[in-house]
Write a protein that holds these residues in place. Structure first.
Motif, PDB file in Angstrom:
ATOM      1  N   ILE A   5      60.350  16.510 107.963  1.00  0.00           N
ATOM      2  CA  ILE A   5      58.940  16.226 108.249  1.00  0.00           C
ATOM      3  C   ILE A   5      58.748  15.954 109.741  1.00  0.00           C
ATOM      4  O   ILE A   5      57.813  16.483 110.359  1.00  0.00           O
ATOM      5  N   GLN A   6      59.627  15.162 110.344  1.00  0.00           N
ATOM      6  CA  GLN A   6      59.515  14.855 111.768  1.00  0.00           C
ATOM      7  C   GLN A   6      59.653  16.116 112.615  1.00  0.00           C
ATOM      8  O   GLN A   6      58.889  16.338 113.559  1.00  0.00           O
ATOM      9  N   THR A   7      60.599  16.969 112.268  1.00  0.00           N
ATOM     10  CA  THR A   7      60.787  18.217 113.013  1.00  0.00           C
ATOM     11  C   THR A   7      59.579  19.129 112.832  1.00  0.00           C
ATOM     12  O   THR A   7      59.147  19.795 113.782  1.00  0.00           O
ATOM     13  N   SER A   8      59.000  19.136 111.647  1.00  0.00           N
ATOM     14  CA  SER A   8      57.798  19.923 111.392  1.00  0.00           C
ATOM     15  C   SER A   8      56.633  19.428 112.250  1.00  0.00           C
ATOM     16  O   SER A   8      55.873  20.240 112.793  1.00  0.00           O
ATOM     17  N   ILE A   9      56.505  18.133 112.378  1.00  0.00           N
ATOM     18  CA  ILE A   9      55.449  17.554 113.220  1.00  0.00           C
ATOM     19  C   ILE A   9      55.647  17.979 114.674  1.00  0.00           C
ATOM     20  O   ILE A   9      54.692  18.335 115.372  1.00  0.00           O
ATOM     21  N   GLU A  10      56.890  17.948 115.125  1.00  0.00           N
ATOM     22  CA  GLU A  10      57.193  18.377 116.497  1.00  0.00           C
ATOM     23  C   GLU A  10      56.867  19.859 116.683  1.00  0.00           C
ATOM     24  O   GLU A  10      56.305  20.251 117.721  1.00  0.00           O
ATOM     25  N   LEU A  11      57.207  20.673 115.699  1.00  0.00           N
ATOM     26  CA  LEU A  11      56.887  22.102 115.755  1.00  0.00           C
ATOM     27  C   LEU A  11      55.374  22.306 115.787  1.00  0.00           C
ATOM     28  O   LEU A  11      54.877  23.123 116.565  1.00  0.00           O
ATOM     29  N   ASP A  12      54.656  21.561 114.975  1.00  0.00           N
ATOM     30  CA  ASP A  12      53.188  21.644 114.987  1.00  0.00           C
ATOM     31  C   ASP A  12      52.634  21.346 116.375  1.00  0.00           C
ATOM     32  O   ASP A  12      51.708  22.021 116.843  1.00  0.00           O
ATOM     33  N   GLY A  13      53.192  20.343 117.028  1.00  0.00           N
ATOM     34  CA  GLY A  13      52.743  20.007 118.380  1.00  0.00           C
ATOM     35  C   GLY A  13      52.958  21.152 119.353  1.00  0.00           C
ATOM     36  O   GLY A  13      52.083  21.454 120.172  1.00  0.00           O
ATOM     37  N   LEU A  14      54.116  21.795 119.261  1.00  0.00           N
ATOM     38  CA  LEU A  14      54.388  22.946 120.135  1.00  0.00           C
ATOM     39  C   LEU A  14      53.444  24.101 119.826  1.00  0.00           C
ATOM     40  O   LEU A  14      52.945  24.764 120.745  1.00  0.00           O
ATOM     41  N   LEU A  15      53.195  24.345 118.546  1.00  0.00           N
ATOM     42  CA  LEU A  15      52.282  25.422 118.161  1.00  0.00           C
ATOM     43  C   LEU A  15      50.862  25.130 118.651  1.00  0.00           C
ATOM     44  O   LEU A  15      50.171  26.040 119.139  1.00  0.00           O
ATOM     45  N   ASN A  16      50.431  23.892 118.537  1.00  0.00           N
ATOM     46  CA  ASN A  16      49.099  23.524 119.021  1.00  0.00           C
ATOM     47  C   ASN A  16      49.005  23.669 120.537  1.00  0.00           C
ATOM     48  O   ASN A  16      47.990  24.139 121.064  1.00  0.00           O
ATOM     49  N   LEU A  17      50.060  23.283 121.237  1.00  0.00           N
ATOM     50  CA  LEU A  17      50.077  23.447 122.689  1.00  0.00           C
ATOM     51  C   LEU A  17      49.996  24.923 123.065  1.00  0.00           C
ATOM     52  O   LEU A  17      49.238  25.307 123.965  1.00  0.00           O
ATOM     53  N   HIS A  18      50.729  25.765 122.356  1.00  0.00           N
ATOM     54  CA  HIS A  18      50.695  27.209 122.615  1.00  0.00           C
ATOM     55  C   HIS A  18      49.296  27.766 122.363  1.00  0.00           C
ATOM     56  O   HIS A  18      48.792  28.579 123.136  1.00  0.00           O
ATOM     57  N   ARG A  19      48.674  27.311 121.276  1.00  0.00           N
ATOM     58  CA  ARG A  19      47.315  27.776 120.964  1.00  0.00           C
ATOM     59  C   ARG A  19      46.349  27.395 122.081  1.00  0.00           C
ATOM     60  O   ARG A  19      45.561  28.233 122.537  1.00  0.00           O
ATOM     61  N   ARG A  20      46.423  26.162 122.531  1.00  0.00           N
ATOM     62  CA  ARG A  20      45.543  25.727 123.630  1.00  0.00           C
ATOM     63  C   ARG A  20      45.830  26.521 124.909  1.00  0.00           C
ATOM     64  O   ARG A  20      44.912  26.895 125.636  1.00  0.00           O
ATOM     65  N   PHE A  21      47.104  26.758 125.158  1.00  0.00           N
ATOM     66  CA  PHE A  21      47.508  27.514 126.342  1.00  0.00           C
ATOM     67  C   PHE A  21      46.919  28.923 126.304  1.00  0.00           C
ATOM     68  O   PHE A  21      46.350  29.398 127.295  1.00  0.00           O
TER      69      PHE A  21
END
Length: 63
Positions: A36-52
């Motif tokens: 779950i923690q790793t999934s949350i971290e992955l979500d953060g990276l995906l959200n950052l990529h989307r914003r980028f």
């Protein structure tokens, strides 16, 4: 995350985190705290990529 990252860097980080999450899930289960923690971290990276990429599209439209 440093603002010095570009889209390619983010994609590499996303792929690394995705592989890490799969490995952890295979060892500890899909609902383990580590997965779950790793999934949350992955979500953060995906959200950052989307914003980028959204910002890049807006900048391209402005030019």
């Amino acid at each position: 995350m440093s603002k010095g990252y570009n889209c390619e860097d983010l994609l590499k980080l996303i792929e690394t985190k995705r592989r890490e999450m799969i490995m952890i899930a295979n060892k500890t289960g899909m609902t383990s705290p580590q997965t779950i923690q790793t999934s949350i971290e992955l979500d953060g990276l995906l959200n950052l990529h989307r914003r980028f990429t959204e910002k890049a599209v807006i900048m391209n439209k402005a030019n």
